[in-house]
Design an enzyme around this catalytic site. Structure first.
Site, PDB file in Angstrom:
ATOM      1  N   ASP A 279       4.798   1.402  12.984  1.00  0.00           N
ATOM      2  CA  ASP A 279       3.931   0.329  13.756  1.00  0.00           C
ATOM      3  C   ASP A 279       4.275  -0.848  12.786  1.00  0.00           C
ATOM      4  OD1 ASP A 279       2.711   1.683  11.897  1.00  0.00           O
ATOM      5  OD2 ASP A 279       0.783   1.047  12.598  1.00  0.00           O
TER       6      ASP A 279
ATOM      7  N   GLU B 279      -0.046   3.560  10.663  1.00  0.00           N
ATOM      8  CA  GLU B 279      -0.503   3.302   9.256  1.00  0.00           C
ATOM      9  C   GLU B 279      -1.297   1.802   9.451  1.00  0.00           C
ATOM     10  OE1 GLU B 279      -0.454   1.657   5.251  1.00  0.00           O
ATOM     11  OE2 GLU B 279       0.411   0.411   7.061  1.00  0.00           O
TER      12      GLU B 279
HETATM   13  N1  BES Z   1       3.002  -1.351   3.166  1.00  0.00           N
HETATM   14  C1  BES Z   1       1.702  -1.856   3.078  1.00  0.00           C
HETATM   15  C2  BES Z   1       1.054  -1.468   1.841  1.00  0.00           C
HETATM   16  C3  BES Z   1       1.585  -2.135   0.454  1.00  0.00           C
HETATM   17  C4  BES Z   1       2.369  -3.450   0.658  1.00  0.00           C
HETATM   18  C5  BES Z   1       1.297  -1.472  -0.684  1.00  0.00           C
HETATM   19  C6  BES Z   1       3.102  -3.763  -0.768  1.00  0.00           C
HETATM   20  C7  BES Z   1       2.005  -2.131  -1.766  1.00  0.00           C
HETATM   21  C8  BES Z   1       2.509  -3.302  -1.658  1.00  0.00           C
HETATM   22  C9  BES Z   1       1.210  -1.393   4.283  1.00  0.00           C
HETATM   23  O1  BES Z   1       1.651  -1.285   5.450  1.00  0.00           O
HETATM   24  C10 BES Z   1      -0.280  -1.926   4.494  1.00  0.00           C
HETATM   25  O2  BES Z   1      -0.120  -3.001   4.935  1.00  0.00           O
HETATM   26  N2  BES Z   1      -1.424  -1.355   4.295  1.00  0.00           N
HETATM   27  C11 BES Z   1      -2.647  -1.815   4.960  1.00  0.00           C
HETATM   28  C12 BES Z   1      -3.582  -0.884   4.997  1.00  0.00           C
HETATM   29  C13 BES Z   1      -4.617  -0.806   5.873  1.00  0.00           C
HETATM   30  C14 BES Z   1      -4.196  -1.606   7.296  1.00  0.00           C
HETATM   31  C15 BES Z   1      -5.430   0.575   6.298  1.00  0.00           C
HETATM   32  C16 BES Z   1      -2.994  -2.626   3.777  1.00  0.00           C
HETATM   33  O3  BES Z   1      -2.918  -2.874   2.631  1.00  0.00           O
HETATM   34  O4  BES Z   1      -3.924  -3.678   4.263  1.00  0.00           O
HETATM   35 MN    MN Z   2       3.643  -0.865   5.171  1.00  0.00          MN
HETATM   36 MN    MN Z   3       1.396  -3.389   6.412  1.00  0.00          MN
END
Ligand code: BES
Ligand code: MN
Ligand code: MN
Length: 456
Positions: free
Chosen positions: A88, A152
């Site tokens: 997603d 995710e």
């Molecule tokens: N891949 C990201 C998280 C990320 C990016 C971690 C770069 C470390 C470095 C992930 O897809 C993301 O965006 N997670 C969300 C989580 C939330 C929606 C629960 C976030 O961090 O905002």
């Molecule tokens: Mn991600």
């Molecule tokens: Mn993300």
């Protein structure tokens, strides 16, 4: 050149074509009208797993979007790597700021531009195609399983339950994830910490209808004014979060560890310049890296209400809304924070309005050990492919399911991401440099090699 690298070299045009097809499906999990795209993407991922060398692959239903699993068991005696990723993506808005269509991937300046080019379709493809190269050249010295989810970006609401029900299916020695960043291609790094998150909708209600701001202004509480007042009380002038008890569970990090983390190459001037900001702003007493890596934060992600069209409309609105999220550090419990936040908002609620707080999703942070086999294997692999030994870093981002994996499945995760902070994930013009994609393809097979050797 090894047979693995030769395989990648021969097939890399096709890898890109396959990735572009996957990116073209707008699998935006936050938007219910994309339900069909979610199913279509899950099926596409299943087909990709099979054509890349998995013995079996399955689209499995959950209460939400389907999960895709697959595996190749080479020998029961070999260690097992479970690859996690997400199909997603975030919404593409604001669309007018994209140079090219977010769902028609395009290569410019050596980068793939599209929603999901990095997060996480492009990064997951590094795992998928590394696996293919190993499987098709008969170089797999371990078993491989896949778990690719479609929720995710909305906090993985269905995946914990799926894990609880499928412990045997997901049994593995390590979980391998490409969904984080490197400091740079010349500054390889391994993410050893993720922040947790909580997220809330806030709704402020004033009068029972929009009012004439001349007839009523000054006598009736304006929900937007009051919402701004409320938000202003959440952070003090030292940029600390004011919620009583908020910092109680934040672990103290001593000078030795802070010095250790400060050794990561980071140019604060280049950082400010790249963001177009005169100066970084955050909690007093901490560096920019520390403010995102080891300290919590609170941000308003959106705020609206009243009149926002062209020109002027004299109105005292009935409602105001905000979306607020907090980034937590490991050891802070999101459920505890929910309660502290809701109680605090109740206690500072401005007079004359009603305030409703609704938690949307939450997840814990994660720290991974530096003395593990997986870290050693990742470090050796990166040192070999980048020619520089990687440094451990703590990222400010969140992947809530990672801590749940440890709690439910008892399996640790190694975060081997190949994105850059400049890839604009979640922003307009998200992109993924081809160089990073290829560097990933060079590195991940080496991880397999060192991991199976060290486990052997
Ligand atoms: N891949 C990201 C998280 C990320 C990016 C971690 C770069 C470390 C470095 C992930 O897809 C993301 O965006 N997670 C969300 C989580 C939330 C929606 C629960 C976030 O961090 O905002
Ligand atoms: Mn991600
Ligand atoms: Mn993300």
């Amino acid at each position: 050149m090894s047979t693995i690298n030769a395989y990648i070299e021969t097939h890399k045009e096709r890898f890109l074509e396959e990735l572009f097809q996957l990116i073209s499906i707008p699998s935006i999990s936050s938007d219910p009208k994309h339900k069909e795209s979610m199913v279509k993407t899950a099926n596409a991922v299943k087909e990709l797993l099979l054509s890349s060398g998995a013995d079996s692959a399955e689209v499995r239903q959950t209460a939400g979007n389907p999960v895709v699993t697959g595996e190749k068991i080479v020998d029961e005696k070999y260690p097992t790597i479970l690859i996690y990723g997400h199909y997603d993506v975030q919404p593409a808005e604001p669309l007018e700021l994209w140079v090219s269509d977010p769902f028609k991937p395009e290569i410019r300046d050596g980068k793939i531009f599209a929603r999901g080019a990095d997060d996480d379709k492009g990064q997951f493809f590094i795992q998928l195609k590394s696996f293919e190269a190993l499987a098709k050249t008969n170089n797999l010295k371990c078993n491989v399983k896949f778990l690719i989810e479609g929720e995710e970006e909305i906090g993985s609401p269905s995946l914990p339950e799926f894990c609880k029900k499928n412990k045997e299916l997901l049994k593995a020695d390590i979980i391998l994830v490409s969904d984080t960043t490197l400091l740079g291609l010349d500054k390889p790094s391994i993410t050893v910490g993720l922040r947790g998150i909580t997220y809330y909708d806030i709704e402020v209600t004033g009068p029972n209808r929009d009012l004439h701001s001349g007839l009523f202004g000054g006598a009736v509480a304006n929900p937007i004014n009051k919402l701004a007042e409320l938000i202003n009380k959440l952070i003090d002038d030292k940029n600390r979060i004011t919620i009583p008890g908020f910092y109680d569970d934040v672990l103290f990090i001593d000078e030795t560890e802070r010095n250790e983390l400060a050794r990561a190459p980071f140019d604060v001037d280049a950082y400010n310049k790249s963001l177009g900001i005169p100066i970084g702003v955050g909690e007093d007493g901490y560096t920019t890296m520390e403010r995102t890596g080891i300290r919590p934060s609170l941000d308003v992600c959106g705020i609206w209400g009243g009149f926002s069209g062209d020109g002027a409309k004299t109105v005292l609105p009935s409602k105001a809304y905000a979306k607020v999220s907090m980034r937590l550090v490991p050891n802070q419990d999101p459920i505890t924070i929910d309660k502290l936040f809701i109680d605090y908002v109740e206690s500072i609620k401005p007079k004359g309005v009603q305030v409703k707080v609704a938690p949307l999703h939450s997840g814990k942070g994660y720290v991974s050990p530096l003395d593990s086999v997986a870290y050693k294997a990742a470090s050796l692999a990166m040192e070999k492919s980048f020619g520089i030994k990687p440094v451990p870093t703590r990222s400010g981002g969140s992947i809530p399911i990672v801590s749940a994996f440890e709690e439910i499945l008892g399996i640790k995760t190694i975060l081997m991401g190949f994105g850059l902070e400049s890839d604009a994930i979640h922003s307009p013009n998200e992109n993924f440099p081809l160089e990073n994609f290829y560097k990933g393809l060079e590195t991940v097979p080496l991880f397999y090699k060192y991991f199976s050797e060290l486990m052997g």
